[in-house]
Write an enzyme that holds these catalytic residues in place. Structure first.
Site, short mmCIF file in Angstrom:
data_model
loop_
_atom_site.label_atom_id
_atom_site.label_comp_id
_atom_site.label_asym_id
_atom_site.label_seq_id
_atom_site.Cartn_x
_atom_site.Cartn_y
_atom_site.Cartn_z
N THR A 14 0.83 -1.21 0.00
CA THR A 14 0.00 0.00 0.00
C THR A 14 0.87 1.27 0.00
O THR A 14 0.71 2.14 -0.84
CB THR A 14 -0.92 0.01 1.24
OG1 THR A 14 -1.65 -1.21 1.24
CG2 THR A 14 -1.87 1.17 1.23
N ALA A 44 12.37 -4.26 -3.25
CA ALA A 44 12.26 -5.67 -2.85
C ALA A 44 10.84 -6.00 -2.42
O ALA A 44 10.24 -5.25 -1.64
CB ALA A 44 13.23 -5.96 -1.71
N ASP A 202 -2.40 -0.98 18.04
CA ASP A 202 -1.80 -0.10 17.02
C ASP A 202 -1.62 1.31 17.59
O ASP A 202 -0.55 1.91 17.47
CB ASP A 202 -2.71 -0.07 15.78
CG ASP A 202 -2.31 0.97 14.77
OD1 ASP A 202 -1.46 0.67 13.92
OD2 ASP A 202 -2.84 2.11 14.83
N LYS A 206 1.88 3.84 18.57
CA LYS A 206 2.01 5.26 18.19
C LYS A 206 2.12 6.13 19.44
O LYS A 206 2.88 7.11 19.46
CB LYS A 206 0.81 5.67 17.34
CG LYS A 206 0.80 4.93 15.99
CD LYS A 206 -0.54 5.06 15.30
CE LYS A 206 -0.56 4.36 13.96
NZ LYS A 206 -1.92 4.23 13.40
N GLY A 303 -3.38 5.30 4.57
CA GLY A 303 -3.62 5.30 3.12
C GLY A 303 -2.30 5.44 2.39
O GLY A 303 -1.37 6.12 2.86
N1 LIG Z 1 -1.08 1.22 4.98
C1 LIG Z 1 -1.07 2.39 5.60
O1 LIG Z 1 -1.97 3.21 5.44
C2 LIG Z 1 0.06 2.73 6.53
C3 LIG Z 1 0.07 3.99 7.18
C4 LIG Z 1 1.14 4.32 8.02
C5 LIG Z 1 2.16 3.41 8.21
N2 LIG Z 1 2.11 2.19 7.60
C6 LIG Z 1 3.21 1.26 7.84
O2 LIG Z 1 3.90 1.08 6.60
C7 LIG Z 1 4.43 -0.23 6.54
C8 LIG Z 1 3.93 -0.91 5.26
O3 LIG Z 1 2.51 -0.98 5.30
P1 LIG Z 1 1.66 -1.40 4.02
O4 LIG Z 1 0.24 -1.15 4.39
O5 LIG Z 1 2.21 -0.75 2.79
O6 LIG Z 1 1.94 -2.97 3.98
P2 LIG Z 1 1.60 -4.00 2.82
O7 LIG Z 1 0.61 -3.42 1.87
O8 LIG Z 1 1.28 -5.29 3.46
O9 LIG Z 1 2.98 -4.13 2.02
C9 LIG Z 1 4.08 -4.84 2.53
C10 LIG Z 1 5.10 -4.98 1.43
O10 LIG Z 1 6.24 -5.65 1.97
C11 LIG Z 1 6.57 -6.75 1.13
N3 LIG Z 1 7.12 -7.81 1.98
C12 LIG Z 1 6.52 -8.40 3.05
N4 LIG Z 1 7.34 -9.35 3.54
C13 LIG Z 1 8.44 -9.34 2.78
C14 LIG Z 1 9.64 -10.11 2.76
N5 LIG Z 1 9.84 -11.08 3.65
N6 LIG Z 1 10.56 -9.84 1.81
C15 LIG Z 1 10.35 -8.87 0.88
N7 LIG Z 1 9.24 -8.12 0.83
C16 LIG Z 1 8.31 -8.37 1.77
C17 LIG Z 1 5.28 -7.18 0.46
O11 LIG Z 1 5.57 -7.89 -0.72
P3 LIG Z 1 4.40 -8.37 -1.72
O12 LIG Z 1 3.83 -7.11 -2.29
O13 LIG Z 1 5.08 -9.22 -2.73
O14 LIG Z 1 3.42 -9.12 -0.86
C18 LIG Z 1 4.62 -5.82 0.24
O15 LIG Z 1 5.09 -5.26 -0.97
C19 LIG Z 1 3.98 -0.94 7.83
O16 LIG Z 1 4.99 -0.86 8.78
C20 LIG Z 1 2.78 -0.12 8.26
O17 LIG Z 1 2.56 -0.17 9.66
C21 LIG Z 1 1.09 1.84 6.76
#
Ligand SMILES: NC(=O)c1ccc[n+]([C@@H]2O[C@H](COP(=O)([O-])OP(=O)(O)OC[C@H]3O[C@@H](n4cnc5c(N)ncnc54)[C@H](OP(=O)(O)O)[C@@H]3O)[C@@H](O)[C@H]2O)c1
Length: 429
Positions: A14, A44, A202, A206, A303
């Site tokens: 995301t 990656a 969560d 924070k 987001g």
């Molecule tokens: N989503 C939000 O709105 C938001 C807001 C603030 C902070 N965050 C933080 O941002 C971070 C990412 O969140 P997200 O929502 O973007 O997560 P996500 O959509 O689940 O994306 C995780 C990414 O990491 C990759 N990944 C997972 N395990 C891996 C591994 N072992 N080796 C290589 N790549 C790996 C996944 O690969 P694949 O794509 O191939 O599965 C995916 O591309 C988290 O720490 C979250 O707490 C998120």
């Protein structure tokens, strides 16, 4: 003349996907504005076959995450995988290799922050995490830089959009908790497994980060008391509104005497407080200090696009420092401090009791509170006979005393159930 900075990104879901798209699509406008040519060298991911919303040159997308750390053409690493163990080990390796790191990972910062900050200091590089709290809202930099000279007294935050969305639906439409959660899941605001959000975990991560930066005392994840929203009912939301309050899941970090208290739980907050009007998935952080007064930061707390904006700001900041070539000192130093156990924190309770309406019940209930040293501010009765509800608001007392009063209530024969407890935020005693 632009200077090229090679960027390596761990994770393209995301947030990572939105970041890669921005870095690719806005490369020339970022260069025009900052003088930095940010080149995505490697991204990656876990599954190379997943469809992506961005286009990168052949060979950039990889499932070899270590190559992001090892590639000599990568000057700066962005961690957007999530989780604390693997992500933490990669971040540590990058910092030890002398590469600045940007992350949005609150769980990682809250659990391994001091080690990672120390590693960054040893290598003289930046470790930045603006997006770890409040998504697109600038709050880490204001707290650790703009407010570095302010002896912050209190931080109150609505830092979880999922729970605020659910509570808004319950308050405004009278929807019950389960239906509001289901709607949040349908709209993509809640995960299929919503436990981390609805349990307050969560928000606790924070809260730990906000408190650490606000008070300069490191607060770990396990130091934060947290309660979630799953026990709240729309009945309490309606009573709260009648009494002039909104119910919000609030992260509270405050100075109490010489110590610091950090906690997350539902709070009844007066309708004229700035946090009471924060609706839906919006996040807001309210800061109080003796000189600056009251500050409110609000906006999209999650987001892909908003969070990528915060990450991008850190990337540009870290790239500038890399170019300056100086050893980067940590933005904040932490000194030891006392954490006040939740039992010692003065709280006010709203408590909803289901009772049999009989003569003498009120006196027994008042005695249950009184013998714990808690005095009652007000009592309302709703309904009659076996359907009676008593709504009690106490004066401020130690949380441990309030709990003792709740235990004493078990001795009251006419009491059928302690239906709910919500702490009340107000300036009154
Ligand atoms: N989503 C939000 O709105 C938001 C807001 C603030 C902070 N965050 C933080 O941002 C971070 C990412 O969140 P997200 O929502 O973007 O997560 P996500 O959509 O689940 O994306 C995780 C990414 O990491 C990759 N990944 C997972 N395990 C891996 C591994 N072992 N080796 C290589 N790549 C790996 C996944 O690969 P694949 O794509 O191939 O599965 C995916 O591309 C988290 O720490 C979250 O707490 C998120």
């Amino acid at each position: 003349m632009n200077t090229t900075i090679g960027v390596g990104i761990l994770g393209a879901g995301t947030v990572g996907g939105a970041l890669v798209a921005r870095l690719v699509d806005e490369r020339s406008s970022i260069a025009a504005k900052t003088g930095l040519d940010l080149v995505v060298r490697r991204v990656a991911v876990k599954d190379l076959n997943k469809p992506r919303d961005f286009v990168v040159a052949d060979g950039v997308l990889t499932d070899d995450r270590n190559s992001v750390i090892d590639d000599p053409e990568i000057d700066l690493v962005v961690e957007l995988m999530g989780g604390r163990d693997l992500a933490g080990d990669l971040v540590l390796a990058a910092l030890e290799a002398g590469k600045p790191v940007v992350t949005a990972n609150k769980e990682l910062v809250a659990s391994r922050g001091p080690d990672l900050i120390a590693a960054a200091e040893r290598s003289g590089v930046a470790f930045l995490f603006e997006a770890a709290v409040g998504g697109g809202i600038p709050i880490i930099r204001p707290l650790s830089e703009s407010l570095a000279g302010e002896p912050v007294e209190r931080v109150l935050g609505i830092v979880n959009g999922t729970t605020n969305f659910i509570l808004t639906r319950m308050a405004e439409d009278g929807a019950d908790y389960a239906d509001s959660l289901a709607e949040a899941q349908e709209l993509g605001y809640a995960e299929p497994d919503p436990t981390a959000d609805v349990s307050g975990a969560d928000a606790a991560a924070k809260a730990a980060i906000l408190a650490s930066l606000a008070f300069g005392t490191w607060v770990g994840l396990d130091d934060v008391y947290h309660e979630g929203i799953d026990a709240l009912s729309s009945v309490d939301m309606a009573f709260a509104s009648d009494f002039g309050y909104a119910v919000k899941l609030v992260a509270v970090a405050e100075r109490l005497g010489t110590g610091v208290s950090v906690r997350v739980h539902p709070v009844m907050i007066p309708l004229d407080h700035p946090l009471a009007s924060i609706r839906g998935a919006t996040n807001a952080i309210f800061i109080e200090g003796p000189s600056v007064g009251e500050l409110l930061f609000s906006g999209p707390g999650a987001g892909g696009a908003p969070t990528a904006t915060a990450v991008l700001g850190d990337v540009i900041d870290a790239a500038r420092e890399t170019l300056a070539g100086a050893q980067v000192a940590p933005r904040i130093r932490f000194s030891p401090g006392d954490l006040v156990p939740f039992g010692d924190v003065p709280t006010k309770w709203y408590i909803r009791l289901e009772v049999d309406d009989r003569p003498g019940v009120l006196a027994q209930i008042a005695a249950a509170f009184g013998s714990a040293g808690v005095s009652i501010k007000s009592v309302w009765q709703e309904g009659e006979g076996s359907e009676a509800l008593l709504l009690i608001v106490t004066h401020r007392a130690r949380e441990a005393a309030q709990r003792e009063a709740a235990r004493n209530l078990r001795e009251v024969e006419a009491l059928r159930n302690v239906a709910s407890v919500i702490r009340v935020e107000s300036d009154e005693p």
